[in-house]
Write an enzyme that holds these catalytic residues in place. Structure first.
Site, PDB file in Angstrom:
ATOM      1  CG  ASP A 302      -0.284  -0.208   2.516  1.00 17.74           C
ATOM      2  OD1 ASP A 302       0.888  -0.635   2.534  1.00 17.74           O
ATOM      3  OD2 ASP A 302      -0.921   0.085   3.547  1.00 17.74           O
ATOM      4  CD  GLU A 390       5.360  -0.969  12.647  1.00 22.60           C
ATOM      5  OE1 GLU A 390       5.515  -0.701  11.450  1.00 22.60           O
ATOM      6  OE2 GLU A 390       4.567  -0.365  13.395  1.00 22.60           O
TER       7      GLU A 390
HETATM    8  N1  UDP Z   1      -1.779  -7.592   3.181  1.00 18.12           N
HETATM    9  C1  UDP Z   1      -2.452  -8.132   2.100  1.00 18.12           C
HETATM   10  N2  UDP Z   1      -3.778  -8.423   2.246  1.00 18.12           N
HETATM   11  C2  UDP Z   1      -4.473  -8.173   3.396  1.00 18.12           C
HETATM   12  C3  UDP Z   1      -3.767  -7.606   4.490  1.00 18.12           C
HETATM   13  C4  UDP Z   1      -2.428  -7.315   4.326  1.00 18.12           C
HETATM   14  O1  UDP Z   1      -1.881  -8.356   1.044  1.00 18.12           O
HETATM   15  O2  UDP Z   1      -5.675  -8.443   3.448  1.00 18.12           O
HETATM   16  C5  UDP Z   1      -0.327  -7.291   3.044  1.00 18.12           C
HETATM   17  C6  UDP Z   1      -0.078  -6.081   2.151  1.00 18.12           C
HETATM   18  O3  UDP Z   1       1.164  -6.228   1.507  1.00 18.12           O
HETATM   19  C7  UDP Z   1      -0.014  -4.971   3.175  1.00 18.12           C
HETATM   20  C8  UDP Z   1       0.703  -5.657   4.309  1.00 18.12           C
HETATM   21  O4  UDP Z   1       0.217  -6.992   4.314  1.00 18.12           O
HETATM   22  O5  UDP Z   1       0.634  -3.822   2.670  1.00 18.12           O
HETATM   23  C9  UDP Z   1       0.493  -5.026   5.701  1.00 18.12           C
HETATM   24  O6  UDP Z   1      -0.849  -4.720   5.937  1.00 18.12           O
HETATM   25  P1  UDP Z   1      -1.351  -3.207   5.965  1.00 18.12           P
HETATM   26  O7  UDP Z   1      -0.664  -2.449   4.873  1.00 18.12           O
HETATM   27  O8  UDP Z   1      -2.837  -3.201   5.944  1.00 18.12           O
HETATM   28  O9  UDP Z   1      -0.824  -2.727   7.372  1.00 18.12           O
HETATM   29  P2  UDP Z   1      -0.496  -1.228   7.782  1.00 18.12           P
HETATM   30  O10 UDP Z   1       0.589  -0.739   6.862  1.00 18.12           O
HETATM   31  O11 UDP Z   1      -1.733  -0.429   7.590  1.00 18.12           O
HETATM   32  O12 UDP Z   1      -0.040  -1.344   9.199  1.00 18.12           O
HETATM   33 MN    MN Z   2       0.908  -0.919   4.837  1.00 14.82          MN
END
Ligand code: UDP
Ligand code: MN
Length: 439
Positions: A302, A390
């Site tokens: 993302d 994390e």
């Molecule tokens: N991810 C995914 N599908 C999901 C949830 C997470 O592919 O349903 C992967 C994706 O690469 C994402 C990463 O896991 O960028 C981490 O999750 P997210 O980005 O939602 O976490 P945040 O950055 O918001 O803490």
């Molecule tokens: Mn993310």
């Protein structure tokens, strides 16, 4: 004076900075300054700085609220100062109260109304934009300092690291206390790094997970932008882990660049998708990456590349400073605080963001295996660390210091707003749609 204090506080060590702030407050409280100015400045600066020095980000918010409350109190109570009546008995309290009283007597109703309206506006601002305001003012809080003497270079076996111009950026911390560089724009020559790695025939693996709806929402932009900005001088292979390989978008790749899609299972909970990445990456390094690439970088999907993310980012083990915390006090880092968890930490060096980490394949194998073991230990106890993978990554980098740290230029969030120290954007957080994306 304010500007002086701001500049001063950004450049020097915390105790000096703190002294400067106290001095400035004393100036404000001198009898020559107008009492109303003294009052506002005193309340604001003392509380703001004492709050930040003692490490509570929220205390800035409280200072704002308190400032507004105190001002309203003064107006409503006919000039009797809140500070004077309840707090420290300052020498000039009576002078201040007299001033406010005489002002109130002379003031027309219109003036009083304007005053109330202004106070109300500040309260509304603080309530609605409290966090933005905190982030905005956070830039005034100096980062730690590189422990080397001025103009001294890093003593590293690695030629490139010891050639870094750490002192071209005195507004930020450019090396860690264990002698690892923190990569900021201006401290490195991109050409040097590229030439070195081209000569060494460095090959880089990029892993990214796009599971469920994350694939359709983010993957295409991520890959397209990576082709424009990610290690463009080097051979790169994208390893895309997804549950729906047939939907992986077709992106035109440059010479020396490849893409491989690996099917993985979806998980019921998004937390598990995120955490299981550690095991998948560790296994994949073992079975494949170690035979083909010297370096590997692991990314969240993302996000979008918007500027050079080049070979200067390569190192043994590489962590990223979290954009929201690089200027926070260590007490405000959101480490896992549950003593039962394998990720439990009392203190640390920085708060690292798990959206990017990397290193040599050996380095990343160690990171991912450690995190996976921690996650599994927690699962046995039926617990989960605060920020999942994390939190475990932060624990790893606390116990095994990274050999290179990336500044938040490498993963910036525009929500934070403008910062003088962020001179380039290399990668930006994409908009989060948690409500529709997370399962
Ligand atoms: N991810 C995914 N599908 C999901 C949830 C997470 O592919 O349903 C992967 C994706 O690469 C994402 C990463 O896991 O960028 C981490 O999750 P997210 O980005 O939602 O976490 P945040 O950055 O918001 O803490
Ligand atoms: Mn993310």
């Amino acid at each position: 004076m304010y500007i002086y204090v701001c500049v001063f506080s950004r450049l020097y060590i915390p105790s000096v900075r703190f002294g400067a702030n106290v001095l400035s407050s004393v100036f404000f409280c001198s009898e020559k300054t107008r009492p109303d100015l003294q009052y506002v400045a005193y309340t604001f600066w003392i509380h703001y700085y004492v709050g930040l020095e003692s490490g509570t980000e929220g205390s800035f918010f409280l200072s704002c609220v308190k400032l507004v409350l105190s001002c309203s109190y003064v107006i409503v109570n006919d000039g009797a100062s809140f500070e004077c009546s309840t707090h420290v008995k300052m020498r000039d309290c009576s002078a201040r109260s007299k001033f406010v009283r005489s002002w109130l007597k002379q003031a027309s109703r219109a003036k009083v109304k304007i005053c109330f309206a202004l106070c109300a506006a500040v309260v509304i601002f603080v309530i609605f934009f409290g966090h933005c305001a905190i982030r905005f003012f956070q830039e005034l809080y100096a980062m730690g300092k590189c422990p080397l003497n001025y103009n001294e270079k890093l003593k590293s076996q690695n030629e490139l690291d010891s050639s870094l111009d750490l002192w071209s950026r005195v507004d930020v911390q450019t090396c860690t206390k264990w002698g690892a560089p923190i990569m900021w724009e201006g401290t490195f020559d991109p050409g040097d790094f590229d030439r070195h790695h081209i000569q060494k025939r460095t090959s880089v693996a990029l892993t990214v997970f796009a599971i469920g709806r994350y694939l359709e929402v983010y993957l295409k932009e991520f890959l397209k932008s990576a082709e424009q900005y990610f290690m463009v001088e080097l051979p790169v292979t994208y390893y895309i882990f997804t549950d729906i390989p047939e939907f992986v978008p077709k992106v035109k790749l440059m010479k020396q660049r490849h893409m491989k899609v690996i099917q993985v299972k979806n998980q019921k909970r998004w937390q598990d998708i995120s955490m299981l990445r550690m095991k998948t990456i560790a296994d994949f390094i073992e079975s494949h990456i170690q035979h083909w690439h010297q370096y590997i970088f692991c990314f969240d999907v993302d996000q979008v590349f918007v500027g050079r993310f080049g070979s200067e980012a390569l190192g043994e083990t590489v962590g990223l400073l979290h954009a929201f915390y690089y200027r926070s006090h260590v007490k405000d880092y959101t480490y896992d605080r549950n003593p039962e968890s394998a990720a439990y930490m009392v203190t640390g060096d920085f708060y690292y963001h798990a959206a990017i980490f990397g290193g040599t394949w050996q380095g990343v194998k160690n990171i991912t295996e450690f995190c996976h073991q921690g996650i599994m230990k927690d699962k046995e106890k039926n617990i989960e660390a605060l920020w999942h993978d994390e939190s475990h990554l932060n624990k790893y980098f606390w116990l095994h210091k990274p050999s290179k740290v990336l500044s938040p230029e490498y993963c910036w969030s525009t929500i934070i707003g403008f910062r003088f120290d962020i001179r380039v954007h290399r990668l930006l957080w994409a908009t989060k749609f948690y409500d529709i994306l997370r399962t």
